[in-house]
Design an enzyme around this catalytic site. Sequence first.
Site, PDB file in Angstrom:
ATOM      1  CB  CYS A 167      31.798   7.051  30.781  1.00 53.38           C
ATOM      2  SG  CYS A 167      31.779   5.711  31.999  1.00 53.38           S
ATOM      3  CG  ASP A 179      41.740  51.069  42.791  1.00 51.34           C
ATOM      4  OD1 ASP A 179      41.272  51.845  43.638  1.00 51.34           O
ATOM      5  OD2 ASP A 179      42.940  51.020  42.488  1.00 51.34           O
ATOM      6  CG  ASP A 211      46.931  47.572  42.575  1.00 51.64           C
ATOM      7  OD1 ASP A 211      46.535  46.681  43.346  1.00 51.64           O
ATOM      8  OD2 ASP A 211      47.396  48.652  42.977  1.00 51.64           O
ATOM      9  CG  ASP A 254      43.170  47.505  44.711  1.00 54.04           C
ATOM     10  OD1 ASP A 254      43.020  48.387  45.567  1.00 54.04           O
ATOM     11  OD2 ASP A 254      43.449  47.739  43.529  1.00 54.04           O
TER      12      ASP A 254
END
EC number: 7.2.2.9
Length: 827
Positions: A26, A515, A714, A718
Amino acid sequence: MTALKKIEKAAPLPVSTNFGIEGMTCASCVRRVEKAITAVPGVASANVNLATERATVQFDGEPDTLAVLHAIEKAGYAPRIATEELQIEGMTCASCVSRVEKALKAVPGVADAAVNLATEKATVSLISGTADLSALEAAVRGAGYELRKTKPAEASAGDEDHRAAELGSLKSAVTISVLMTLPLFLMEMGSHFISGVHELIMGTIGMRNNLYLQFALATLVLFGPGLRFFRKGVPNLLRWTPDMNSLVVLGTTAAWGYSVVATFVPRVLPSGTANVYYEAAAVIVTLVLLGRYLESRAKGRTSQAIKRLVGLQPKTAFVLRGGEFVEAQISEVVAGDVIRIRPGEKIPVDGTVIDGSSYVDEAMITGEPLPVQKTADSAVVGGTINKTGSITFKATKVGSDTLLAQIIKLVETAQGSKLPIQALVDRVTGWFVPAVILAAVLTFAAWYTFGPSPALSFALVNAVAVLIIACPCAMGLATPTSIMVGTGRAAELGILFRKGEALQRLRDADVVALDKTGTLTKGRPELTDLVAAEGFEADEVLFLVASLETLSEHPIAEAIVSAAKSKGIATAAVNGFEATPGFGVSGSVSGRQVLVGADRALATNGIDVSGFSTEAELLGASGKSPLYAAIEGRLAAIVAVSDPVKETTPQAIRSLHELGLKVAMITGDNRRTAEAIARKLGIDEVVAEVLPEGKVEAIRKLRQGGRSVAFIGDGINDAPALAEADVGIAVGTGTDIAIESADVVLMSGDLNGVAKAIALSKATILNIKQNLFWAFAYNVSLIPVAAGVLYPVTGILLSPIFAAAAMAMSSVFVLGNALRLKSVNPA
């Protein structure tokens, strides 16, 4: 200070290790284990997941795995350890033993290693699921010795074996418990369902023997199949850290103990209260065990995505050995091996095709539905299926370095993470079980003091009902099970969540910024126009420009060089080559100074480009990117390239709009070209003429007004923008998924994956909220009912048997609801 310098000055990242843990039932268990692990010196943080039964531990420095294992054991749980026996070749003295032991212990996931010189064997204790044979072999070879596996793991063969064993154990326990509880239940409650049962018992064995038989059956149930609750619940009670097992122990022991007193020494009880509740104790154990069994089955289904991924890799491969192809175990394949694949076979490891041609089904890795053609120099990925021809390839990545292994690791990491939405659960579970025990004590006291006669019986029954109906399991499973199924389903669709919290942040995105090059477009520009200025020949300009661009890695450069080759124009050597990101390139070709770039590049060098303003406007309006060429300081030509938009991009933009998102495009293109493309695709906002380092600032501007931004790029060029965005999504990365700056990785270049990821994120978070609502509503509403708050008005009391049934089914409900995500199919 640049981002790179900031990184260099930052503290080293903590080392992460995963531990398998047995015995958690639990959310209280989760909190207890986390508390125990974080108390270990050197541990930065611990994240325990009830659904996966694993703990992800971040260390500040050198990992002290043994200390963590001891902490887990001290908390009352069993760390999952696998034992590998390995044959070591080449040892000659005690120094060799020490060297091999040191090498093995340095492998992440190794808890301990003992090497015996006489037998030339090493016994390695592994934290289950964290280290494989290839890692051990590499460590031993690095120390200067050879290793071969002699027998499979002995203590635990892994998570799947553990789950199967646990499921089998629970099934046996449920079967035995039912067989003993059913006659007990009929003896006590049968007359309520079948007339004459009570008279039959009285006329055959009599009341006293009936009670003795009930005592025997109930005792066998409690201390037979139900012993598992005592083994875990009692020690936790003694440590003042009660859990779910403790509640079951208290409730069933109270009912059983009271019944024992009523059976053997009834005179010590108040008149009229010598009732027995053997059937309640036995039925509670049976129903809780049944719930655990159903829960274990459902848990197994939540991890099916990982099972499928693991099952993609074949066990053997046909490897070139001594001039012929022989079948070898996958663990024996090393980088550089030459492997033959026939039609219909699975590709075992990553590599590069050296001979043959075929089509390969990569759907299970990238989500791409159509087979991909593979010829010489094509990359192949382990786990994919060769469809038609026969190919031979050279292995480049094996073991944990393969793309499939990385995908499995990413999915496991995401499945084991916690979301911000789980913070409330963590706060509640710390005091939930003690609060339930207190509520049971108060219930007993209230009924014993103010309840009707027989007050003791009423007090006992209602207190037991309170103990049994409480379900911290449902709260503990609510979030992790949904994450497991959601991220697993995403992996099946070619969407990898590198960080689990991205599930929640992606759902909250308001703006999707894309982009342009390689994301919206194919990333393969084509030269469409070359207009020479007066006094220059087009072929002459193309010769000079193409020669210069041979040294550039930009996609536009490839387009120009390709156009020159198609015209049969040979390129010349370049001297003094310089590239300025976002501006252009320059250098000397055949003794002439050449400059190629955007208008801002020529303006910086004092060259006026207004002579081509009309052409530039027309080219930009048609979505083409105009560039300028200057030779010896004079404007020589305007060059235009066009990067075709991906066929799937328009539908992807429409899907994002249907999700209520704003779509923005960030590009280095001039505004005319960018706006022309945006109009064609229906993009809402355009941020144009952005230099590579300016993308971060562009995202900050898009975030103004409190908007949450998801950036899609990409994953390589980036990286800063991906890190700056609220959620960074790397798209079309193919075989490169180890992108630290991305939160989400799309295996294929299809932008529709973005909409699918967002839709799946929304579905998963909704599912989590449903689970949390159920878990909290269940406990908040039914605990008072079990305490008897409805009795003064309606006369209704909740039997402990019904309380046990409700508790058992609550966790199953949560798991069943999470499993619905397996069928989610975002358009």
